[in-house]
Design a protein around this motif. Structure first.
Motif, PDB file in Angstrom:
ATOM      1  N   PRO A  39      18.112  20.007 -71.221  1.00 33.55           N
ATOM      2  CA  PRO A  39      16.953  20.952 -70.104  1.00 33.55           C
ATOM      3  C   PRO A  39      16.948  22.519 -70.262  1.00 33.55           C
ATOM      4  CG  PRO A  39      17.922  18.984 -68.766  1.00 33.55           C
ATOM      5  CD  PRO A  39      18.746  19.273 -70.281  1.00 33.55           C
ATOM      6  N   GLN A  40      18.320  22.988 -70.387  1.00 34.10           N
ATOM      7  CA  GLN A  40      18.589  24.528 -70.392  1.00 34.10           C
ATOM      8  C   GLN A  40      18.042  25.094 -71.732  1.00 34.10           C
ATOM      9  OE1 GLN A  40      21.092  22.160 -69.975  1.00 34.10           O
ATOM     10  NE2 GLN A  40      22.918  22.684 -70.961  1.00 34.10           N
ATOM     11  N   TYR A  41      17.800  23.962 -72.766  1.00 31.47           N
ATOM     12  CA  TYR A  41      17.208  24.606 -73.962  1.00 31.47           C
ATOM     13  C   TYR A  41      15.587  24.390 -73.944  1.00 31.47           C
ATOM     14  CZ  TYR A  41      21.655  25.277 -76.310  1.00 31.47           C
ATOM     15  OH  TYR A  41      22.957  25.876 -76.663  1.00 31.47           O
ATOM     16  N   ALA A  42      14.984  24.479 -72.706  1.00 29.38           N
ATOM     17  CA  ALA A  42      13.427  24.273 -72.871  1.00 29.38           C
ATOM     18  C   ALA A  42      12.903  25.575 -73.285  1.00 29.38           C
ATOM     19  CB  ALA A  42      13.133  23.902 -71.489  1.00 29.38           C
ATOM     20  N   ARG A  43      13.135  26.570 -73.137  1.00 33.89           N
ATOM     21  CA  ARG A  43      12.833  27.779 -73.569  1.00 33.89           C
ATOM     22  C   ARG A  43      12.779  27.685 -75.109  1.00 33.89           C
ATOM     23  NH1 ARG A  43      14.674  33.032 -70.319  1.00 33.89           N
ATOM     24  NH2 ARG A  43      12.739  33.772 -71.143  1.00 33.89           N
ATOM     25  N   MET A  44      13.982  27.522 -75.545  1.00 39.96           N
ATOM     26  CA  MET A  44      14.293  27.657 -77.080  1.00 39.96           C
ATOM     27  C   MET A  44      13.276  26.685 -77.456  1.00 39.96           C
ATOM     28  SD  MET A  44      17.483  27.374 -79.341  1.00 39.96           S
ATOM     29  CE  MET A  44      18.255  28.735 -78.581  1.00 39.96           C
ATOM     30  N   THR A  45      13.134  25.339 -77.088  1.00 39.60           N
ATOM     31  CA  THR A  45      12.207  24.299 -77.406  1.00 39.60           C
ATOM     32  C   THR A  45      10.622  24.777 -77.738  1.00 39.60           C
ATOM     33  OG1 THR A  45      13.780  22.721 -76.867  1.00 39.60           O
ATOM     34  CG2 THR A  45      11.585  22.124 -77.330  1.00 39.60           C
ATOM     35  N   GLN A  46      10.615  25.403 -76.600  1.00 40.20           N
ATOM     36  CA  GLN A  46       9.061  25.987 -76.602  1.00 40.20           C
ATOM     37  C   GLN A  46       8.875  27.116 -77.607  1.00 40.20           C
ATOM     38  OE1 GLN A  46       6.457  24.896 -74.940  1.00 40.20           O
ATOM     39  NE2 GLN A  46       5.038  26.458 -75.547  1.00 40.20           N
ATOM     40  N   SER A  47       9.760  27.994 -77.701  1.00 37.84           N
ATOM     41  CA  SER A  47       9.728  29.236 -78.696  1.00 37.84           C
ATOM     42  C   SER A  47       9.575  28.490 -80.160  1.00 37.84           C
ATOM     43  CB  SER A  47      10.906  29.904 -78.532  1.00 37.84           C
ATOM     44  OG  SER A  47      11.103  30.856 -79.524  1.00 37.84           O
ATOM     45  N   LEU A  48      10.245  27.313 -80.476  1.00 38.88           N
ATOM     46  CA  LEU A  48       9.985  26.762 -81.779  1.00 38.88           C
ATOM     47  C   LEU A  48       8.786  26.248 -81.875  1.00 38.88           C
ATOM     48  CD1 LEU A  48      13.782  25.627 -82.183  1.00 38.88           C
ATOM     49  CD2 LEU A  48      12.623  27.177 -83.581  1.00 38.88           C
ATOM     50  N   ARG A  49       8.179  25.530 -80.927  1.00 37.40           N
ATOM     51  CA  ARG A  49       6.945  24.644 -81.052  1.00 37.40           C
ATOM     52  C   ARG A  49       5.792  25.822 -81.189  1.00 37.40           C
ATOM     53  NH1 ARG A  49       7.695  20.686 -75.953  1.00 37.40           N
ATOM     54  NH2 ARG A  49       8.893  19.062 -76.827  1.00 37.40           N
ATOM     55  N   GLN A  50       5.973  27.065 -80.574  1.00 40.36           N
ATOM     56  CA  GLN A  50       5.050  28.030 -80.901  1.00 40.36           C
ATOM     57  C   GLN A  50       4.883  28.671 -82.307  1.00 40.36           C
ATOM     58  OE1 GLN A  50       6.205  30.945 -78.055  1.00 40.36           O
ATOM     59  NE2 GLN A  50       5.230  30.121 -76.099  1.00 40.36           N
ATOM     60  N   ILE A  51       5.982  28.145 -83.076  1.00 41.18           N
ATOM     61  CA  ILE A  51       6.012  28.672 -84.602  1.00 41.18           C
ATOM     62  C   ILE A  51       5.618  27.355 -85.394  1.00 41.18           C
ATOM     63  CG2 ILE A  51       7.266  30.883 -84.277  1.00 41.18           C
ATOM     64  CD1 ILE A  51       9.575  29.493 -85.347  1.00 41.18           C
ATOM     65  N   GLY A  52       5.359  26.159 -84.586  1.00 38.82           N
ATOM     66  CA  GLY A  52       5.095  25.209 -85.520  1.00 38.82           C
ATOM     67  C   GLY A  52       6.240  24.237 -86.187  1.00 38.82           C
ATOM     68  N   ILE A  53       7.314  24.580 -85.222  1.00 40.74           N
ATOM     69  CA  ILE A  53       8.736  23.608 -85.623  1.00 40.74           C
ATOM     70  C   ILE A  53       9.221  22.763 -84.274  1.00 40.74           C
ATOM     71  CG2 ILE A  53      11.303  23.998 -85.848  1.00 40.74           C
ATOM     72  CD1 ILE A  53      10.857  26.501 -87.487  1.00 40.74           C
ATOM     73  N   PHE A  54       8.981  21.444 -84.291  1.00 43.31           N
ATOM     74  CA  PHE A  54       8.919  20.613 -83.303  1.00 43.31           C
ATOM     75  C   PHE A  54      10.432  19.776 -83.050  1.00 43.31           C
ATOM     76  CE2 PHE A  54       4.693  21.475 -84.371  1.00 43.31           C
ATOM     77  CZ  PHE A  54       4.074  21.741 -83.308  1.00 43.31           C
ATOM     78  N   SER A  55      11.107  20.123 -84.145  1.00 43.53           N
ATOM     79  CA  SER A  55      12.518  19.711 -83.993  1.00 43.53           C
ATOM     80  C   SER A  55      13.421  20.355 -84.844  1.00 43.53           C
ATOM     81  CB  SER A  55      12.459  17.918 -84.542  1.00 43.53           C
ATOM     82  OG  SER A  55      12.010  18.174 -86.014  1.00 43.53           O
ATOM     83  N   ALA A  56      14.869  19.935 -84.754  1.00 42.65           N
ATOM     84  CA  ALA A  56      15.998  20.256 -85.512  1.00 42.65           C
ATOM     85  C   ALA A  56      15.556  20.102 -87.382  1.00 42.65           C
ATOM     86  CB  ALA A  56      17.183  19.670 -85.158  1.00 42.65           C
ATOM     87  N   GLU A  57      15.069  18.931 -87.404  1.00 42.64           N
ATOM     88  CA  GLU A  57      14.587  18.412 -88.539  1.00 42.64           C
ATOM     89  C   GLU A  57      13.770  19.389 -89.300  1.00 42.64           C
ATOM     90  OE1 GLU A  57      12.192  14.928 -90.830  1.00 42.64           O
ATOM     91  OE2 GLU A  57      13.647  14.281 -89.232  1.00 42.64           O
ATOM     92  N   ASP A  58      12.716  19.643 -88.619  1.00 37.18           N
ATOM     93  CA  ASP A  58      11.523  20.683 -89.077  1.00 37.18           C
ATOM     94  C   ASP A  58      12.270  22.100 -89.492  1.00 37.18           C
ATOM     95  OD1 ASP A  58       9.791  18.951 -88.678  1.00 37.18           O
ATOM     96  OD2 ASP A  58       8.918  19.616 -86.907  1.00 37.18           O
ATOM     97  N   LEU A  59      13.270  22.550 -88.630  1.00 39.15           N
ATOM     98  CA  LEU A  59      13.756  23.762 -88.804  1.00 39.15           C
ATOM     99  C   LEU A  59      14.734  23.777 -90.078  1.00 39.15           C
ATOM    100  CD1 LEU A  59      14.439  26.682 -87.894  1.00 39.15           C
ATOM    101  CD2 LEU A  59      16.447  25.692 -86.385  1.00 39.15           C
ATOM    102  N   MET A  60      15.381  22.810 -90.328  1.00 45.33           N
ATOM    103  CA  MET A  60      16.138  22.648 -91.465  1.00 45.33           C
ATOM    104  C   MET A  60      15.273  22.402 -92.846  1.00 45.33           C
ATOM    105  SD  MET A  60      19.058  23.422 -89.901  1.00 45.33           S
ATOM    106  CE  MET A  60      19.282  23.830 -88.334  1.00 45.33           C
ATOM    107  N   ALA A  61      14.302  21.848 -92.456  1.00 45.26           N
ATOM    108  CA  ALA A  61      13.554  21.530 -93.648  1.00 45.26           C
ATOM    109  C   ALA A  61      12.938  22.580 -94.394  1.00 45.26           C
ATOM    110  CB  ALA A  61      12.406  20.557 -93.204  1.00 45.26           C
TER     111      ALA A  61
END
Length: 821
Positions: free
Chosen positions: A722-744
C-alpha cells in the motif's frame, strides 16, 4: 607640466638605441609566442582547477580574479623591484623560463593540490576561502611573471612617441598570439591530445621565446639611462587617463562576459563556441591595438582620441546588444540542415565578427592611446606600461566579476549593457577632463564648449542606452533554433541566473517545457517523463534499502520527485549549479515532480555536483546524475572515469549509480565515450532504454560495485504494498504497469556492448574528450541508428534478473531488440 632634464645621448646610449630599433620587429614576433603560450596555460589551468574546486560561478570568479589579479600585481611590482640596469631582454627570457617551469610544476603537482583541498574544503565562507587559497597558490606565481613581461621588454624602447607606439604593437602582438593560442588549444591540442600535451607545447613555446630573447640580448648592447635623469613629473590630470583606461577595461570584460552568454545560446555552449568567441574578441583587441599604436605617435593629443574611443564604444555596445538579441537569432538559419559541424562553425565565425568586432577594436585601441597620453620623454617605460596595464587589469577584474557574479543575475543583460554604455560615456568625459587643468580652459569660451559637449554626450548616451533591447524569451527558449521553432509557445517564465538563462514555456497541446542552454532540457512530454521517472525509480527500486539518495542536476525536478516518493527514503540531497532552477523552475513542474523541493526529506545544495562529492563525507544508497548535455562546456566533467570512481566511493554496500545518456542531438562517438567510460568504472553495468514509437531516444545506465542482481518478483512485491501506491501510480503514468514492464526496457550489459565500444574514447579528467566529441554532434538527430548499432550484440541477461519461472519466461518474451535477438 614639471620640467624634465635634457641631455645629449652618450655613445653607448646611441648604439643601444640603434640596436633596439633593429630588433623591435623580432621582439614583436617573440611576444606573439609569449601570448600564445599564455592562453594555452590559461585554458589548461582553468580546466585543471575547475576539476578540483568546482565549476560553479563562485569558483570561476575566484579563478578569473586570481589569474588577472596576479597579472596586475606583476605589472605593478616589476618596475619597483627590478632595476633598469639589467638587460631587458635577458630579464624577459628568464621570466619566460620561469613561467614554463611553474607551468610544469602546476601540472605535476595538481594531484597533491587536489588532495590537500578536498581534505580541508567545505561549503560556506570557509570553503570559499580555501578555494581562493588554492587558486592563489597555483595561479599567482606564474601570472605575476606573465604580467611583468610587457613592462620588462618596454625598457628596450624609449618613451618617445615612436617608442610608445612600439609598446602598443608589443601589446597587440601579445594579443595576436593569444588568438592563436585560444584556437590552437580549443580546436586541436585539447581536442586531439590532452592537458599534458597542451602543457608541454606551452612550455616549449616559453623555452623557444626565452632562448631567442637570450640570443638577441647577447648580440645587442644595452646602455640604460641614468636613473637620475629619469622624468619624475607627470602631465596635469594624468589620474583621469588611468581612470579612463580602468573603466575601459571594466566595460570590455563585462561586455565579453555578457556577449559570451548570449552567443553561447545562439551557437550552443560548446568548447568550440567559447574558443571562437574568445579568439574573435582577442582579434579585435589586437587589431585595435595595432591601429591605436600607429595613431598614437602621430597625434599631438592622444587623450582626445582616447576619449573618442570611449564615446564610440557606446554605439558599439548598443550595436552588439541589438545584433545579439534582435537580429542574429532570427536570421533564416536552421543549424540542423548541415551534418558537417565545420560549416556551422564557419557561419558562427562570421556572425561573431559581425556582432562583437567593432567594440573589441575600440577597446584594443584604447590601451596604446592611453600610453601616448601619459608618456613623457625620459620616463621609465616599465613604470608607464606597468601603471596603465595595472589600471586596465583592475578594471577588467571588476568588470568580469561584476558581470558574472552580480549584474546579469541582478538586473539582467539588458540593463547591464545599458550600464556599460553609461560607463563608457563617463570614461570619455574623464579622458577630456585634463583640458580643464590647462590655463586656457578657464576662459569663458572653453567652459561653454565643455558644457555643450557634456549636454550632447548625455543626450547621445541616453539615446543609445534606450535602444538596448530586452532579452527575447524565444531566444532563451530555443537559442540557435529561435528562427524556426517556438512560434506557438506561451512563455511562462524567463530568468537570467548566475550560470545560465532559463525559461519555462507551454506548448499549445499543454506540454510544459524547461529550457536551459538554449534548448528543452526537460518537459512533461510522455517521452521525457518516462525517462525522468525511470531514472528516479530504478535508483530506488534496485537497492534493497534506499534510505539516502543524491540527485545531481535538478532540472524540472521530475527525477528527484520520483526518488522522493520512495517509502524507505529518509533523506534526499539535490545538487544543482544554477540557483534559479530549484528555487523557481522546479515549482512550475510541481504537479509532475510531487512538489519535491518543498518535501521535508529533501535538501537542496547549490553547487557543482562533482565538487559536492569531492568535499562531502556522506555516503548514499543511490546516486543519480542527469546533468546538462555533454556538449555543454563543463558538463563532461560529470562523465569522466574519475567522476564515476568518486561516485563509487560514496556508495553504501548495495548502492547504485544511475546516469542519463541522450542519443539525440549527439553522435555515435560521443555516446560510445559516455557508455564505455561508465562501464570502465562499473564492469557489470546495465543499460535500460527509453524508446519512442519503438525507436531509440535515450538510455539509463545503472552500475553497482557488486555484481548486479535484480529479483523481479521482489520488486513487484514492493510495488504491491500500500505504501508504494504513489510510485505505482507514477509508473503507470509513463506506461509501466509492473516490475516486469520496467525491467523489459533492458537494452544490454557491458559484456554485450564490448564489440560496439572497442574503438570508444574514454573520457578522463586529463582530456575531457567527451566535450570535444559531443560538440561535433549537437545539431545531429541520429538517435535510432545509434541505438540499433549499440544493441546489435545484446542478448537476454541470464545472470542479471531472477524470479519465478513464469516471470522469467514472460520477461524473456517482453525484451526485444531491433535486430530481433
Amino acid at each position: 607640466m614639471r620640467e624634465m632634464s635634457v641631455h645629449e645621448p652618450t655613445l653607448d646610449e646611441s648604439a643601444s638605441v640603434l640596436a633596439s630599433r633593429r630588433v623591435l620587429p623580432l621582439l614583436l614576433f617573440l611576444f606573439v609566442g609569449s601570448g600564445c603560450s599564455a592562453l594555452i596555460y590559461e585554458i589548461v589551468w582553468f580546466q585543471l582547477l575547475e576539476l578540483v574546486i568546482g565549476s560553479s560561478t563562485i569558483s570561476l570568479g575566484i579563478l578569473l580574479g586570481t589569474f588577472m589579479g596576479g597579472m596586475c600585481l606583476g605589472s605593478l611590482l616589476f618596475p619597483r623591484f627590478i632595476s633598469r640596469l639589467h638587460h631587458p631582454l635577458r630579464v624577459y627570457a628568464f621570466m619566460e623560463l620561469g613561467i614554463g617551469f611553474i607551468g610544469l610544476t602546476i601540472f605535476f603537482g595538481m594531484p597533491l593540490v587536489g588532495g590537500v583541498y578536498t581534505a580541508w574544503a567545505g561549503s560556506g565562507f570557509f570553503g570559499m576561502l580555501v578555494r581562493g587559497m588554492v587558486a592563489g597558490v597555483c595561479l599567482i606565481p606564474p601570472t605575476l611573471l606573465m604580467g611583468a613581461t610587457l613592462p620588462a621588454v618596454s625598457r628596450w624602447v624609449e618613451t618617445t612617441p615612436r617608442g610608445v607606439s612600439w609598446l602598443g604593437f608589443f601589446y597587440g602582438g601579445n594579443i595576436g598570439g593569444a588568438v592563436i593560442g585560444s584556437l590552437l588549444a580549443g580546436f586541436y591540442l585539447l581536442r586531439v591530445h590532452d592537458i599534458a600535451f597542451a602543457t608541454f607545447v606551452a612550455v616549449a613555446l616559453n623555452v623557444v621565446v626565452a632562448l631567442l630573447s637570450l640570443g638577441i640580448s647577447r648580440a645587442t648592447p644595452y646602455a640604460p639611462s641614468d636613473s637620475n635623469r629619469e622624468a619624475t613629473g607627470q602631465r596635469a590630470g594624468s589620474w583621469t587617463i588611468y581612470l579612463t583606461i580602468a573603466i575601459s577595461g571594466m566595460t570590455a570584460l563585462a561586455a565579453e562576459v555578457i556577449w559570451t552568454r548570449l552567443l553561447s545560446l545562439l551557437f550552443g555552449a560548446t568548447v568550440y563556441t567559447f574558443s571562437l568567441i574568445l579568439a574573435v574578441f582577442l582579434l579585435g583587441l589586437g587589431i585595435g591595438s595595432a591601429v591605436g599604436s600607429t595613431l598614437a605617435h602621430q597625434m599631438r593629443r592622444p587623450r582626445v582620441a582616447l576619449a573618442w574611443c570611449q564615446m564610440l564604444l557606446c554605439a558599439a555596445i548598443a550595436w552588439s546588444a541589438y545584433m545579439l538579441t534582435q537580429s542574429l537569432p532570427y536570421w533564416p538559419i536552421d543549424p540542423s540542415i548541415s551534418a558537417e559541424p565545420w560549416f556551422n562553425l564557419q557561419l558562427d565565425l562570421v556572425r561573431t565578427l559581425w556582432a562583437i568586432l567593432p567594440g573589441a577594436i575600440l577597446w584594443g585601441a584604447s590601451f596604446p592611446l592611453a600610453l601616448g597620453a601619459l608618456a613623457s620623454r625620459g620616463q621609465d617605460p616599465a613604470r608607464l606600461v606597468g601603471g596603465v596595464y595595472a589600471a586596465n587589469t583592475v578594471g577588467a577584474i571588476v568588470g568580469s566579476l561584476g558581470a558574472s557574479l552580480l549584474l546579469v543575475a541582478w538586473i539582467g543583460s539588458q540593463h547591464s549593457q545599458q550600464l556599460l554604455i553609461i560607463l563608457s560615456a563617463t570614461a570619455g568625459v574623464f579622458a577630456l577632463m585634463p583640458v580643464a587643468f590647462e590655463p586656457e580652459s578657464i576662459k569663458e569660451k572653453s567652459n561653454l564648449a565643455l558644457s555643450v559637449f557634456l549636454i550632447l554626450a548625455a543626450a547621445y548616451t541616453v539615446l543609445l542606452a534606450r535602444r538596448v533591447p530586452e532579452l527575447s524569451p524565444r531566444f532563451v527558449e530555443y537559442g540557435r533554433f529561435a528562427a524556426v521553432r517556438g512560434a506557438q509557445n506561451k512563455t511562462v517564465y524567463v530568468g537570467e541566473g548566475l550560470t545560465a538563462s532559463v525559461a519555462v514555456s507551454d506548448l499549445p497541446d499543454g506540454i510544459r517545457n524547461y529550457h536551459n542552454a538554449g534548448k528543452v532540457q526537460a518537459s512533461s512530454d510522455p517521452a521525457d517523463m518516462k525517462l525522468q521517472r525511470m531514472l528516479g525509480h530504478l535508483t530506488t527500486l534496485v537497492p534493497q534499502n534506499p534510505r539516502s539518495v543524491l540527485v545531481i542536476g535538478c532540472g524540472a525536478g521530475v527525477t528527484a520527485g520520483a526518488v522522493s516518493i520512495e517509502p524507505k527514503l529518509e533523506h534526499e540531497t539535490i545538487v544543482e549549479i544554477e540557483p534559479l532552477v530549484p528555487r523557481v523552475v522546479s515549482t512550475y513542474f510541481a504537479e509532475h515532480n510531487f512538489d519535491v523541493v518543498r518535501n521535508p526529506k529533501v535538501t537542496v545544495r547549490v553547487d557543482d555536483g562533482r565538487h559536492f562529492l569531492l568535499t562531502t563525507k556522506e555516503k548514499f544508497d543511490g546516486i543519480t546524475s542527469d546533468p546538462l548535455d555533454p556538449w555543454v562546456k563543463g558538463a563532461a566533467a560529470l562523465y569522466t572515469r574519475e567522476f564515476f570512481e568518486l561516485a563509487k566511493q560514496h556508495l553504501n554496500p548495495g548502492g547504485v549509480v544511475t546516469q542519463f545518456v541522450q542519443l539525440y542531438e549527439s553522435n555515435e562517438e560521443a555516446v560510445k565515450s559516455e557508455i564505455a567510460t561508465f562501464f570502465e568504472a562499473f564492469p557489470n553495468g546495465v543499460v535500460f532504454a527509453n524508446l519512442v514509437n519503438g525507436q531509440g531516444y535515450d538510455v539509463v545506465l545503472l552500475g553497482q560495485v557488486e555484481p548486479t542482481k535484480i529479483d523481479v518478483d521482489k520488486v513487484q512485491e514492493r510495488l504491491n504494498l500500500p505504501q508504494y501506491a504513489r510510485m505505482t501510480q507514477s509508473l503507470r503514468q509513463i506506461g509501466i504497469f509492473s516490475a516486469e514492464d520496467l525491467m523489459a526496457t533492458f537494452a544490454g550489459q557491458a559484456a554485450d556492448l564490448k564489440p560496439w565500444m572497442q574503438d570508444a574514447s574514454i573520457n578522463r579528467d586529463r582530456n575531457l574528450r567527451l566535450q570535444y566529441l559531443a560538440g561535433m554532434g549537437l545539431n545531429l538527430y541520429k538517435a535510432d541508428p545509434i541505438y540499433i548499432n549499440m544493441v546489435a550484440h545484446a542478448r537476454f541477461p541470464e545472470n542479471l534478473f531472477a524470479g519465478s519461472e513464469p516471470t522469467m519466461q514472460s520477461l524473456r518474451r517482453s525484451i526485444r531488440f531491433p535486430s530481433g535477438q
